[in-house]
Write an enzyme that holds these catalytic residues in place. Structure first.
Site, mmCIF file in Angstrom:
data_model
loop_
_atom_site.group_PDB
_atom_site.id
_atom_site.type_symbol
_atom_site.label_atom_id
_atom_site.label_comp_id
_atom_site.label_asym_id
_atom_site.label_seq_id
_atom_site.Cartn_x
_atom_site.Cartn_y
_atom_site.Cartn_z
ATOM 1 N N ASP A 189 0.815 -1.222 0.000
ATOM 2 C CA ASP A 189 0.000 0.000 0.000
ATOM 3 C C ASP A 189 0.849 1.273 0.000
ATOM 4 O O ASP A 189 0.310 2.368 0.096
ATOM 5 C CB ASP A 189 -0.939 -0.015 1.213
ATOM 6 N N SER A 207 -6.669 5.770 0.492
ATOM 7 C CA SER A 207 -7.080 4.468 -0.032
ATOM 8 C C SER A 207 -8.491 4.138 0.433
ATOM 9 O O SER A 207 -8.860 4.405 1.589
ATOM 10 C CB SER A 207 -6.130 3.376 0.453
ATOM 11 N N GLN A 257 -6.234 -1.673 -6.314
ATOM 12 C CA GLN A 257 -6.663 -0.727 -5.290
ATOM 13 C C GLN A 257 -7.501 0.389 -5.901
ATOM 14 O O GLN A 257 -7.281 0.794 -7.045
ATOM 15 C CB GLN A 257 -5.475 -0.096 -4.550
#
Length: 273
Positions: A189, A207, A257
């Site tokens: 991430d 995110s 994502q």
């Protein structure tokens, strides 16, 4: 519960950060905390949640996929409680759900699946990007990550942060498939593939959700190439995909994502979290 409060990220090891302690049946606490001016890093809570889920799975079943949702901004200075639900244990697969809380507020949820390894066709369609080896790439400081070093090869796009880079964990890691998958999750991430889609008006930020597929076992104390590609933006969101490959050209894991992608705020410097 004993909270291990350390004054700064520099004083924390990655293995210490990922260490969990039992909190009742199918409950775990992440007691290591530290003071930082940024919100909780999403890769940290995702890695901790995967470890918690894996602790309830029969031996010999590493994770093959995870899907997580970032619901609230977390705090690096507060311990995390992780509650695991055992959805199913079949002959080959186990399914788990995890709720991660701080101060009785849910900050992250995870669904993860685990599989007993089995033989099958091992085939890879797309080649990995052709980039210089880590030893031939410039050193790159991976922001916020504990226990990692980076190298930056030439980039496919311009921008303030790379979307293609080498990384490896500098801490000694035991031979534990679950732990290596969690360390990969922690890394996954740290950057975004949406930077090439940034305009003078719009940019990526926090995110929203994150998914990983573990195609083959990985050693995170060896070099891994992360390659992120922006795919589309719309509705205040941006979506990108990514791959994690070893220097021998083998695809080890894939990323997807979605993040917020909104009008720039005054004084904004880029991606949050």
């Amino acid at each position: 519960m004993t909270v291990r409060r350390l004054p700064a990220p520099a004083d924390v090891s990655l293995l210490e950060l990922l260490d969990l302690e039992p909190a009742g049946r199918d409950g775990f606490r992440a007691p290591t905390v530290f003071d930082e001016r940024y919100p909780l890093y999403g890769g940290q809570v995702a890695a901790q949640a995967l470890l918690a889920a894996g602790r309830t799975v029969p031996d010999g079943r590493p994770p093959h996929s995870l899907h997580g949702y970032f619901l609230r901004s977390g705090d690096t200075g507060r311990p995390m409680l992780l509650r695991v639900e055992r959805d199913r244990d079949g002959r080959s697969f186990s399914s788990r759900r995890v709720v991660a809380e701080q101060d009785d507020r849910v900050v992250f949820t995870l669904s993860a699946s685990f599989q007993t390894p089995e033989d099958g066709l091992d085939h890879q369609v797309d080649p990995v990007p052709d980039v210089p080896a880590p030893a031939e790439s410039a050193p790159f400081d991976l922001p916020r990550l504990l226990g990692f070093e980076g190298r930056q090869p030439p980039q496919p796009h311009g921008g303030p942060w790379p979307t293609r880079f080498w990384s490896r964990c500098t801490e000694p890691l035991p031979d534990d498939d679950l732990l290596h998958a969690a360390v990969l999750t922690y890394l996954s991430d740290i950057m975004t593939g949406l930077l090439p889609l940034t305009s003078e008006i719009h940019e990526p930020s926090a995110s929203l959700d994150h998914a990983l597929w573990f195609h083959r076992p990985s050693r995170m104390d060896q070099w891994m190439l992360m390659d992120l590609v922006g795919r589309t933006t719309g509705g205040g969101r941006g979506w990108y995909t990514g791959s994690l490959s070893t220097p021998d050209g083998v695809l080890r894991a894939s990323i997807t994502q979605e993040s917020l992608f909104r009008r720039r705020r005054r004084g904004s410097t880029g991606r949050e979290g």
